[in-house]
Motif scaffolding. Structure first.
Motif, PDB file in Angstrom:
ATOM      1  N   ALA A   4      -0.050  -4.038  -7.308  1.00 32.43           N
ATOM      2  CA  ALA A   4      -1.486  -4.310  -7.261  1.00 32.43           C
ATOM      3  C   ALA A   4      -2.235  -3.396  -6.293  1.00 32.43           C
ATOM      4  O   ALA A   4      -3.433  -3.158  -6.448  1.00 32.43           O
ATOM      5  CB  ALA A   4      -1.726  -5.765  -6.891  1.00 32.43           C
ATOM      6  N   GLN A   5      -1.549  -2.879  -5.309  1.00 33.09           N
ATOM      7  CA  GLN A   5      -2.185  -2.023  -4.308  1.00 33.09           C
ATOM      8  C   GLN A   5      -2.184  -0.585  -4.822  1.00 33.09           C
ATOM      9  O   GLN A   5      -1.152   0.056  -4.897  1.00 33.09           O
ATOM     10  CB  GLN A   5      -1.430  -2.095  -2.982  1.00 33.09           C
ATOM     11  CG  GLN A   5      -1.300  -3.472  -2.410  1.00 33.09           C
ATOM     12  CD  GLN A   5      -0.010  -3.598  -1.590  1.00 33.09           C
ATOM     13  OE1 GLN A   5       1.060  -3.250  -2.068  1.00 33.09           O
ATOM     14  NE2 GLN A   5      -0.117  -4.102  -0.372  1.00 33.09           N
ATOM     15  N   THR A   6      -3.356  -0.090  -5.174  1.00 32.22           N
ATOM     16  CA  THR A   6      -3.441   1.275  -5.679  1.00 32.22           C
ATOM     17  C   THR A   6      -3.283   2.274  -4.538  1.00 32.22           C
ATOM     18  O   THR A   6      -2.561   3.264  -4.651  1.00 32.22           O
ATOM     19  CB  THR A   6      -4.789   1.506  -6.379  1.00 32.22           C
ATOM     20  OG1 THR A   6      -4.942   0.533  -7.397  1.00 32.22           O
ATOM     21  CG2 THR A   6      -4.847   2.898  -6.984  1.00 32.22           C
ATOM     22  N   GLU A   7      -3.974   2.008  -3.437  1.00 30.99           N
ATOM     23  CA  GLU A   7      -3.906   2.904  -2.276  1.00 30.99           C
ATOM     24  C   GLU A   7      -3.886   2.080  -1.006  1.00 30.99           C
ATOM     25  O   GLU A   7      -4.572   1.061  -0.902  1.00 30.99           O
ATOM     26  CB  GLU A   7      -5.124   3.836  -2.233  1.00 30.99           C
ATOM     27  CG  GLU A   7      -5.164   4.872  -3.338  1.00 30.99           C
ATOM     28  CD  GLU A   7      -6.230   5.929  -3.095  1.00 30.99           C
ATOM     29  OE1 GLU A   7      -7.055   6.160  -3.996  1.00 30.99           O
ATOM     30  OE2 GLU A   7      -6.238   6.528  -2.003  1.00 30.99           O
ATOM     31  N   ILE A   8      -3.093   2.551  -0.054  1.00 31.56           N
ATOM     32  CA  ILE A   8      -3.055   1.928   1.273  1.00 31.56           C
ATOM     33  C   ILE A   8      -3.171   3.039   2.299  1.00 31.56           C
ATOM     34  O   ILE A   8      -2.512   4.078   2.178  1.00 31.56           O
ATOM     35  CB  ILE A   8      -1.744   1.154   1.511  1.00 31.56           C
ATOM     36  CG1 ILE A   8      -1.571   0.041   0.487  1.00 31.56           C
ATOM     37  CG2 ILE A   8      -1.727   0.583   2.930  1.00 31.56           C
ATOM     38  CD1 ILE A   8      -0.238  -0.690   0.625  1.00 31.56           C
ATOM     39  N   SER A   9      -3.988   2.781   3.322  1.00 25.87           N
ATOM     40  CA  SER A   9      -4.150   3.752   4.392  1.00 25.87           C
ATOM     41  C   SER A   9      -3.863   3.066   5.713  1.00 25.87           C
ATOM     42  O   SER A   9      -4.430   2.005   5.993  1.00 25.87           O
ATOM     43  CB  SER A   9      -5.579   4.312   4.368  1.00 25.87           C
ATOM     44  OG  SER A   9      -5.747   5.299   5.357  1.00 25.87           O
ATOM     45  N   VAL A  10      -2.976   3.640   6.507  1.00 31.18           N
ATOM     46  CA  VAL A  10      -2.632   3.065   7.803  1.00 31.18           C
ATOM     47  C   VAL A  10      -2.601   4.169   8.849  1.00 31.18           C
ATOM     48  O   VAL A  10      -2.584   5.369   8.524  1.00 31.18           O
ATOM     49  CB  VAL A  10      -1.270   2.345   7.774  1.00 31.18           C
ATOM     50  CG1 VAL A  10      -1.282   1.201   6.773  1.00 31.18           C
ATOM     51  CG2 VAL A  10      -0.133   3.309   7.480  1.00 31.18           C
ATOM     52  N   VAL A  11      -2.579   3.741  10.083  1.00 32.11           N
ATOM     53  CA  VAL A  11      -2.436   4.677  11.196  1.00 32.11           C
ATOM     54  C   VAL A  11      -0.977   4.661  11.622  1.00 32.11           C
ATOM     55  O   VAL A  11      -0.304   3.627  11.568  1.00 32.11           O
ATOM     56  CB  VAL A  11      -3.359   4.284  12.361  1.00 32.11           C
ATOM     57  CG1 VAL A  11      -3.148   5.218  13.542  1.00 32.11           C
ATOM     58  CG2 VAL A  11      -4.812   4.313  11.914  1.00 32.11           C
ATOM     59  N   GLU A  12      -0.500   5.803  12.029  1.00 28.54           N
ATOM     60  CA  GLU A  12       0.889   5.931  12.449  1.00 28.54           C
ATOM     61  C   GLU A  12       1.301   4.791  13.381  1.00 28.54           C
ATOM     62  O   GLU A  12       0.519   4.350  14.227  1.00 28.54           O
ATOM     63  CB  GLU A  12       1.085   7.281  13.150  1.00 28.54           C
ATOM     64  CG  GLU A  12       2.447   7.882  12.973  1.00 28.54           C
ATOM     65  CD  GLU A  12       2.541   9.320  13.447  1.00 28.54           C
ATOM     66  OE1 GLU A  12       1.641   9.764  14.179  1.00 28.54           O
ATOM     67  OE2 GLU A  12       3.507   9.993  13.067  1.00 28.54           O
ATOM     68  N   LYS A  13       2.520   4.328  13.203  1.00 25.67           N
ATOM     69  CA  LYS A  13       3.165   3.261  13.969  1.00 25.67           C
ATOM     70  C   LYS A  13       2.803   1.866  13.479  1.00 25.67           C
ATOM     71  O   LYS A  13       3.403   0.889  13.959  1.00 25.67           O
ATOM     72  CB  LYS A  13       2.885   3.394  15.473  1.00 25.67           C
ATOM     73  CG  LYS A  13       3.455   4.669  16.076  1.00 25.67           C
ATOM     74  CD  LYS A  13       3.271   4.719  17.583  1.00 25.67           C
ATOM     75  CE  LYS A  13       3.785   6.052  18.122  1.00 25.67           C
ATOM     76  NZ  LYS A  13       3.576   6.172  19.596  1.00 25.67           N
ATOM     77  N   GLU A  14       1.871   1.777  12.569  1.00 24.39           N
ATOM     78  CA  GLU A  14       1.591   0.464  11.977  1.00 24.39           C
ATOM     79  C   GLU A  14       2.688   0.116  10.988  1.00 24.39           C
ATOM     80  O   GLU A  14       3.319   0.991  10.381  1.00 24.39           O
ATOM     81  CB  GLU A  14       0.258   0.486  11.225  1.00 24.39           C
ATOM     82  CG  GLU A  14      -0.961   0.434  12.088  1.00 24.39           C
ATOM     83  CD  GLU A  14      -2.222   0.313  11.230  1.00 24.39           C
ATOM     84  OE1 GLU A  14      -3.285   0.739  11.683  1.00 24.39           O
ATOM     85  OE2 GLU A  14      -2.132  -0.204  10.100  1.00 24.39           O
ATOM     86  N   ASP A  15       2.933  -1.178  10.787  1.00 24.45           N
ATOM     87  CA  ASP A  15       3.825  -1.639   9.737  1.00 24.45           C
ATOM     88  C   ASP A  15       3.014  -1.772   8.445  1.00 24.45           C
ATOM     89  O   ASP A  15       1.830  -2.119   8.475  1.00 24.45           O
ATOM     90  CB  ASP A  15       4.427  -3.000  10.094  1.00 24.45           C
ATOM     91  CG  ASP A  15       5.277  -2.949  11.354  1.00 24.45           C
ATOM     92  OD1 ASP A  15       5.617  -4.030  11.875  1.00 24.45           O
ATOM     93  OD2 ASP A  15       5.603  -1.832  11.809  1.00 24.45           O
ATOM     94  N   VAL A  16       3.663  -1.513   7.322  1.00 19.86           N
ATOM     95  CA  VAL A  16       2.950  -1.609   6.048  1.00 19.86           C
ATOM     96  C   VAL A  16       3.889  -2.188   4.999  1.00 19.86           C
ATOM     97  O   VAL A  16       5.080  -1.865   4.962  1.00 19.86           O
ATOM     98  CB  VAL A  16       2.413  -0.230   5.608  1.00 19.86           C
ATOM     99  CG1 VAL A  16       3.520   0.803   5.505  1.00 19.86           C
ATOM    100  CG2 VAL A  16       1.635  -0.324   4.305  1.00 19.86           C
ATOM    101  N   THR A  17       3.357  -3.080   4.177  1.00 17.32           N
ATOM    102  CA  THR A  17       4.140  -3.696   3.103  1.00 17.32           C
ATOM    103  C   THR A  17       3.547  -3.329   1.757  1.00 17.32           C
ATOM    104  O   THR A  17       2.344  -3.494   1.531  1.00 17.32           O
ATOM    105  CB  THR A  17       4.182  -5.221   3.254  1.00 17.32           C
ATOM    106  OG1 THR A  17       4.880  -5.547   4.462  1.00 17.32           O
ATOM    107  CG2 THR A  17       4.907  -5.860   2.079  1.00 17.32           C
ATOM    108  N   LEU A  18       4.406  -2.850   0.883  1.00 19.60           N
ATOM    109  CA  LEU A  18       4.017  -2.501  -0.483  1.00 19.60           C
ATOM    110  C   LEU A  18       4.515  -3.600  -1.415  1.00 19.60           C
ATOM    111  O   LEU A  18       5.698  -3.939  -1.408  1.00 19.60           O
ATOM    112  CB  LEU A  18       4.627  -1.160  -0.888  1.00 19.60           C
ATOM    113  CG  LEU A  18       4.413   0.003   0.095  1.00 19.60           C
ATOM    114  CD1 LEU A  18       5.068   1.263  -0.426  1.00 19.60           C
ATOM    115  CD2 LEU A  18       2.944   0.228   0.365  1.00 19.60           C
ATOM    116  N   ASP A  19       3.605  -4.127  -2.208  1.00 26.17           N
ATOM    117  CA  ASP A  19       3.938  -5.265  -3.052  1.00 26.17           C
ATOM    118  C   ASP A  19       4.406  -4.828  -4.443  1.00 26.17           C
ATOM    119  O   ASP A  19       3.918  -3.829  -4.996  1.00 26.17           O
ATOM    120  CB  ASP A  19       2.721  -6.180  -3.221  1.00 26.17           C
ATOM    121  CG  ASP A  19       2.277  -6.783  -1.902  1.00 26.17           C
ATOM    122  OD1 ASP A  19       1.078  -7.098  -1.775  1.00 26.17           O
ATOM    123  OD2 ASP A  19       3.117  -6.924  -1.003  1.00 26.17           O
ATOM    124  N   CYS A  20       5.332  -5.601  -4.986  1.00 32.17           N
ATOM    125  CA  CYS A  20       5.817  -5.351  -6.344  1.00 32.17           C
ATOM    126  C   CYS A  20       6.108  -6.700  -6.991  1.00 32.17           C
ATOM    127  O   CYS A  20       6.883  -7.498  -6.462  1.00 32.17           O
ATOM    128  CB  CYS A  20       7.077  -4.499  -6.323  1.00 32.17           C
ATOM    129  SG  CYS A  20       7.866  -4.297  -7.945  1.00 32.17           S
TER     130      CYS A  20
END
Lengths: 115, 117
Positions: free
Chosen positions: B7-23
């Motif tokens: 569902a997430q087309t694009e995600i933008s984060v700053v270095e050192k942040e945690d990020v979760t990609l959904d499927c």
């Protein structure tokens, strides 16, 4: 080094021309695949082959043809019948006889542009 | 029919942040396999993980971890302490274990991850 090679990296075609994309693997894999990727989209299966001299159509085979005369080679021909061939083409291979359980490993891709 | 939704087309984060990609996936098969691939700007798809439907244990590999929940048909991917080199398109894929669709992987649309310095 074992792997999958695709050539050329970039290919330009005039309308009405057939072009052939090369895919070679030295992983000794039985199964090979061709995918098409359009901008902002996932991969769509064009053709796959589980064994030499055998291949099956995928979801979008119209306008494409393949051959599998050797285990290590699976060339894809984009024919003039393909209405919108501009895309990124990825070749893959997997160890087994094309089961969905096998991990597919991909080549670096060929970017085809129709002028 | 099999389907994979990212569902997430694009995600933008700053270095050192945690990020979760959904499927999220749909299938009628009881045996199936799930995959994650990374596509850096060079274009080649890089295999990250394969998980079968009978193994719901979470997996960690360095900064990468995967959370498979059969009850919600989800197979999410987390990058801890993200780095600029993590910038890529990430694909989730579903493979069946047999039947008439040998060799077919169903891919999601992909999530473009951009990690800013």
């Amino acid at each position: 080094d074992g792997g999958i090679t695709q050539s050329p990296k970039y290919l330009f075609r005039k309308e009405g021309q057939n072009v052939t994309l090369s895919c070679e693997q030295n992983l000794n894999h039985d199964a090979m695949y061709w995918y098409r990727q359009d901008p902002g989209q996932g991969l769509r299966l064009i053709y796959y082959s589980q064994i030499v001299n055998d291949f099956q159509k995928g979801d979008i085979a119209e306008g494409y043809s393949v051959s599998r005369e050797k285990k290590e080679s699976f060339p894809l021909t984009v024919t003039s019948a393909q209405k919108n061939p501009t895309a990124f083409y990825l070749c893959a291979s997997s160890r087994g006889r094309g089961s969905g359980t096998d991990t597919q490993y991909f080549g670096p891709g060929t970017r085809l542009t129709v002028l | 029919a099999q389907k994979v939704t990212q569902a997430q087309t694009e995600i933008s984060v700053v270095e050192k942040e945690d990020v979760t990609l959904d499927c999220v996936y749909e299938t009628r098969d009881t045996t199936y396999y799930l995959f994650w691939y990374k596509q850096p700007p060079s274009g080649e798809l890089v295999f990250l993980i394969r998980r079968n439907s009978f193994d719901e244990q979470n997996e960690i590999s360095g900064r990468y971890s995967w959370n498979f929940q059969k009850s919600t048909s989800s197979f999410n991917f987390t990058i801890t302490a993200s780095q600029v080199v993590d910038s890529a398109v990430y694909f989730c894929a579903l493979g069946d274990a047999g039947g008439t669709s040998y060799g077919k992987l169903t891919f999601g649309q992909g999530t473009i991850l951009t990690v800013h310095p």
